[in-house]
Design an enzyme around this catalytic site. Structure first.
Site, PDB file in Angstrom:
ATOM      1  N   GLY B  40       0.843  -1.228  -0.107  1.00  0.00           N
ATOM      2  CA  GLY B  40       0.118   0.012  -0.012  1.00  0.00           C
ATOM      3  C   GLY B  40       0.682   1.377   0.121  1.00  0.00           C
ATOM      4  O   GLY B  40       1.807   1.297   0.596  1.00  0.00           O
ATOM      5  N   HIS B 266     -20.932   8.997   6.008  1.00  0.00           N
ATOM      6  CA  HIS B 266     -20.658  10.354   5.750  1.00  0.00           C
ATOM      7  C   HIS B 266     -22.028  10.969   5.378  1.00  0.00           C
ATOM      8  O   HIS B 266     -22.630  10.592   4.600  1.00  0.00           O
ATOM      9  CB  HIS B 266     -19.758  10.663   4.846  1.00  0.00           C
ATOM     10  CG  HIS B 266     -18.983  12.061   4.738  1.00  0.00           C
ATOM     11  ND1 HIS B 266     -19.826  13.219   4.651  1.00  0.00           N
ATOM     12  CD2 HIS B 266     -17.860  12.364   5.382  1.00  0.00           C
ATOM     13  CE1 HIS B 266     -18.965  14.031   4.767  1.00  0.00           C
ATOM     14  NE2 HIS B 266     -17.871  13.750   5.210  1.00  0.00           N
ATOM     15  N   ARG B 330     -20.935  13.439  12.470  1.00  0.00           N
ATOM     16  CA  ARG B 330     -21.334  12.758  11.342  1.00  0.00           C
ATOM     17  C   ARG B 330     -22.378  11.611  11.625  1.00  0.00           C
ATOM     18  O   ARG B 330     -23.339  11.367  10.834  1.00  0.00           O
ATOM     19  CB  ARG B 330     -20.036  11.871  10.605  1.00  0.00           C
ATOM     20  CG  ARG B 330     -18.964  12.922   9.956  1.00  0.00           C
ATOM     21  CD  ARG B 330     -17.823  12.311   9.518  1.00  0.00           C
ATOM     22  NE  ARG B 330     -16.912  13.384   8.847  1.00  0.00           N
ATOM     23  CZ  ARG B 330     -16.018  13.100   8.421  1.00  0.00           C
ATOM     24  NH1 ARG B 330     -15.231  11.621   8.325  1.00  0.00           N
ATOM     25  NH2 ARG B 330     -15.189  14.168   7.770  1.00  0.00           N
ATOM     26  N   GLU B 425      -5.908   3.185   7.771  1.00  0.00           N
ATOM     27  CA  GLU B 425      -7.192   2.733   8.015  1.00  0.00           C
ATOM     28  C   GLU B 425      -7.283   0.973   8.123  1.00  0.00           C
ATOM     29  O   GLU B 425      -8.365   0.626   8.481  1.00  0.00           O
ATOM     30  CB  GLU B 425      -8.080   3.139   6.808  1.00  0.00           C
ATOM     31  CG  GLU B 425      -9.675   2.967   6.798  1.00  0.00           C
ATOM     32  CD  GLU B 425     -10.259   3.423   5.651  1.00  0.00           C
ATOM     33  OE1 GLU B 425      -9.664   4.198   4.519  1.00  0.00           O
ATOM     34  OE2 GLU B 425     -11.440   3.203   5.417  1.00  0.00           O
TER      35      GLU B 425
END
Lengths: 255, 637
Positions: B40, B266, B330, B425
């Site tokens: 990544g 979101h 959120r 993440e």
């Protein structure tokens, strides 16, 4: 609002780098005008697969206009006819019912075709590798506010830094020059005080690498600027030239 | 089994310092004897690769895109938080720590979050030194703005392209090390398995996405920075290539998966409009500073928005949360949008949208002021929807955006497999049950630039590792399994496309394990997922051959993993007998429909251990201990 159109698609199909490649024609009916261009290709691909045919390969990822991965030539224009727009952000409402679209890969000597509309743009990474950064190790950076930067300078640096590295500038240029891309990076870093110490070395090494990889020179055609999805200005090419000339005269170190 | 978080003892403020002192070191000249694999190249992966190479390790870096610069961190818009307190408005490391812990509904580990807040300031220094063109004040100093969920201005930003600029900084640092020969870069390579030797992570098996070749790569440690799995829902704000494959296959090799059901929705995205839509686009949360959210008071009111008089509009956020109004966090904004749509008061052709209206802001400040603040966002909205938000209100609806779940890691960011580190993440560690705005970038860079370089050294210095090369039987075995899976996918030749299965799975999860969940729906999903998976393996069509550039094959492998992972996700959601953060179980709510947390029995990280295909995973919990903050109910009234 939403309606449907019928299209004739003439798409470049090429199995691999060694295949000669050809244009194939597909009729696509009832395309919702709410779809993005890439979603339209998705619809075509779903159909092709159910017919047992090979789908059209094309590069894409974020589909919100920022990653720089998508891009094909639509009716002769990289990223298609809308100004300041990546292919993934181009929507079908901008096309007319019955229209014929010719879809081809970005073409340049330095961009080898991998398959269909997918090209290898690693040459652009090679140019960055040659010096498109500020040489700083992690951990020893001074307090961020010790060097003030005028907001005007920061804004101009940001204008250049907004380049997404998609390669449309190269594909649009009759010389397949990468000077808008390189100019944007050179400008971004040369404008900022942090980038100044190695500005000369950077200008020379990036320019040389660009030549070595088979990109052409700028002929002031301004096609790059016209197709750039981020509307990067060719003043960045002017700055690249200035930085390069300055470096050629004033910089002694053997690269 | 007791999970050992390895959080150092001592006062919170001193833990990281103390830990860094206690970690064993490797002599600079010896670092070149170690090979590290990083998978990544987003903020976490690129920054880790660059920094490890600067230290002297040999790094092999892999990404599935054509260039490391395409990683989806590039799409983050709003900004990055740090506790610099430049505006002098009361910020501090402690306050950033506290806001993050509270925003995550007290489901994150105290020590990790405190360290994140401490490191945040160094990130800004580092990025400025790299030439990230952050916004500036007239005097030349750095500018800040505020963001949802915080009452101080601590967000640093580069227009609406902060993620892009931070990623280009990290990418530059990475390319510098490629040039120096310390990083070997493998773009268009996908990790398809993790290889263990003597119980330690010692390498990976990859597929070269151009040639189709399956290859092995050995190393002394493996770092996964492969992002989140939000794409399991089919529609999300994630880039198309995001997936769970690397972390899922590490899970199947023994890494525990933590909080898989914690998915952030979101609140301000452009709504879904049609079947073939592939992507949801996020509109920056900053719009809620001036836009007012409303729906018609009466269900089924189909009039054009500008024809609905104020007396017949319901500004539901302002009505229910008078002190935060449209700026509630959120999860609260998202749930309330869903609730009004479920009542039949949603707008637009699908009825699953609410208005975000700038009429009053334009009236108050003038069109020009609004254009300066949000012009590019308005333009983006118009480009996608064909409607002009200056004239008619925007329509927005919540969408899957980020996942807080991921592989379980200890304080060193090491998973339950020795030598397998997980960053950004892809791990579970810092955001609890809900992520505050502008903190994802912070975590990615903290992990990559400032944590892993220390902790990986401690592991390598303290572990005796045998000499392992790619010809080791463990690699051959993994390669064989990978190749078999690929040929199985290609041999099915069924009648449904990969996308078709993915779309069905996404719809099922969105309806049954999405923004708001109940046991009946989740049980139904638990029943349907294995059926869908079974059908996939009998009826999917994947054209082409293994030894070529084959995008459908790539996608098929990822969807196959999503189909397995989905079950774990639902299992985890069922297991948690409370509502917290973005996980809202309808059975656990207060009288006014707010999330009802249960600190008595659910104050833990849920983690899952793989026991073999077709077998129930084993549940383990890491109890969360709060020594420094008091667990309070979040309230935004």
């Amino acid at each position: 609002m939403s309606k449907s159109i019928n299209l004739t698609l003439k798409i470049w199909r090429q199995k691999g780098p060694d295949d000669k490649g050809r244009i194939e024609t597909y009729e696509l009916k009832d395309v919702s005008t709410d779809l993005s261009f890439l979603e339209m290709l998705d619809v075509l691909n779903e159909r092709l697969m159910l017919e047992g045919k090979e789908p059209v390969a094309f590069d894409h990822d974020c589909r919100e206009g920022i990653c720089g991965m998508c891009g094909s030539v639509v009716n002769g224009i990289p990223h298609g006819p809308e100004k300041g727009t990546t292919l993934c952000q181009l929507h079908m409402r901008h096309f007319k019912d019955g229209e014929t679209l010719v879809i081809e890969p970005f073409r340049a000597r330095a961009f080898k075709v991998i398959k269909d509309l997918v090209v290898d743009r690693s040459a652009m990474d090679e140019i960055i590798k040659a010096g498109g950064y500020i040489s700083v190790n992690t951990g020893g950076a001074p307090e961020a506010n010790t060097i003030p930067i005028s907001p005007d300078v920061a804004e101009r640096a940001m204008d250049a830094a907004a380049c997404i590295g998609c390669g449309a500038c190269v594909a649009a240029c009759p010389n397949a020059s990468a000077m808008l891309f390189v100019g944007a990076k050179i400008s971004h870093l040369a404008l900022l005080p942090q980038g100044k110490p190695e500005a000369a070395r950077r200008a020379l090494s990036m320019q040389r690498k660009m030549d070595e990889l088979g990109f052409g020179n700028c002929g002031n055609e301004r096609e790059c600027e016209a197709v750039c999805p981020k509307e990067i200005s060719i003043t960045n090419i002017a700055r690249l030239n200035r930085e390069y000339i300055k470096a050629s005269f004033g910089y002694q170190e053997d690269l | 089994m007791q999970l050992d978080s390895k959080v150092p003892a001592g006062p919170l403020e001193k833990k990281w310092d103390r830990h860094r002192f206690e970690l064993k070191l490797i002599n600079p000249a010896n670092k070149r004897k170690f090979d590290i694999i990083v998978v990544g190249t987003g903020l976490a992966g690129a920054s880790a690769s660059a920094t490890l190479a600067e230290l002297g390790y040999n790094v092999k870096t892999f990404c599935i895109q054509d260039s490391p610069r395409r990683a989806h961190s590039i799409a983050a818009q709003g900004g990055i938080n740090a506790a610099k307190n430049y505006p002098g408005d009361g910020d501090s490391i402690w306050r950033l720590f506290y806001d993050t812990i509270k925003g995550g509904d007290f489901r994150a580990r105290e020590a990790n979050v405190y360290r994140l807040a401490q490191i945040s300031n160094h990130i800004i220094d580092q990025c400025v030194a790299q030439g990230v063109p952050f916004a500036r004040e007239y005097g030349g100093l750095l500018a800040n703005r505020s963001f949802g969920g915080a009452q101080v201005s601590r967000t640093f930003y580069a227009r609406g392209q902060t993620g892009q600029q931070l990623l280009l900084g990290a990418y530059g640092a990475l390319m510098r090390q490629v040039h120096a020969g310390k990083v070997q870069l493998f773009p268009r390579h996908e990790m398809l398995d993790l290889v263990l030797v003597d119980g330690n992570a010692r390498g990976i098996v990859t597929r070269d996405l151009i040639s189709g070749r399956v290859e092995s790569h050995a190393a002394h440690a493996v770092v996964l920075a492969t992002g989140g799995y939000g794409n399991i829902y089919f529609l999300s704000t994630n880039g198309n290539s995001g997936n769970v494959t690397a972390t899922w296959r590490a899970y199947k090799k023994g890494a525990f998966f933590a909080n898989p059901s914690f998915v952030q929705i979101h609140p301000t995205c452009i709504p879904v409009h049609g079947t073939y839509q592939s992507k949801l686009t996020l509109m920056s949360e900053s719009l809620r500073n001036d836009g007012r959210v409303w729906v018609p008071k009466n269900p089924g009111d189909k009039r054009a928005p500008n024809d609905i008089p104020d007396s017949e509009r319901d500004y539901y956020l302002e009505r229910k949360y008078p002190s935060f109004g449209n700026l509630v966090p959120r999860d609260v904004a998202s749930r309330n949008a869903k609730a009004v749509c479920d009542e039949g008061r949603g707008v637009g052709p699908t009825g699953y949208a609410v208005y975000l209206d700038f009429r009053d802001a334009i009236k108050r400040d003038g069109r020009e002021v609004i254009r300066k603040k949000y012009g590019n966002l308005f333009q983006m909205y118009e480009r996608i929807t064909g409607e002009d938000p200056y004239e008619t209100p925007m329509m927005i609806y919540p969408a899957v955006h980020y996942v807080m779940g991921g592989l379980w890691v200890d304080y060193n960011l090491m998973s339950t497999i020795p030598g397998l580190f997980v960053l950004g993440e892809a791990n579970f560690s810092d955001h609890g049950a809900n992520r505050l705005g502008a903190s994802a970038l912070m975590q990615g860079l903290a992990d990559g630039y400032f944590i892993i370089p220390y902790t990986i050294g401690g592991y390598l210095a303290g572990t005796l590792l045998s000499d392992v090369k790619e010809d080791h039987p463990a690699f051959k075995e993994a390669e064989k399994a990978v190749a078999e899976k690929i040929s199985r996918l290609l041999s099915i030749k069924g009648r449904r496309t990969v996308n078709d299965f993915h779309r069905e799975l996404g719809r099922l999860l969105w309806n049954n394990c999405g923004m708001s969940r109940n046991d009946a729906d989740m049980q139904e999903a638990k029943k349907k997922i294995p059926q869908l998976r079974e059908e996939f393996w009998e009826n999917v069509t994947v054209p082409g051959t293994p030894g070529e550039f084959n995008q459908v094959l790539e996608k098929a492998g990822r969807v196959a993993d999503f189909l397995e992972f989905a079950e774990l996700m639902v299992e985890d959601a069922l297991q948690r007998r409370e509502s917290c953060g973005c996980h809202f179980n309808e059975a656990y709510q207060t009288e006014d429909n707010e999330a009802l947390r249960n600190d008595e029995t659910c104050c833990y990280v849920s983690t899952w251990q793989f026991n073999g295909d077709g077998k129930e995973p084993t549940f383990h919990e890491e109890p969360l201990v709060f020594e420094n903050v008091e667990l309070i109910q979040r309230s935004y009234k």
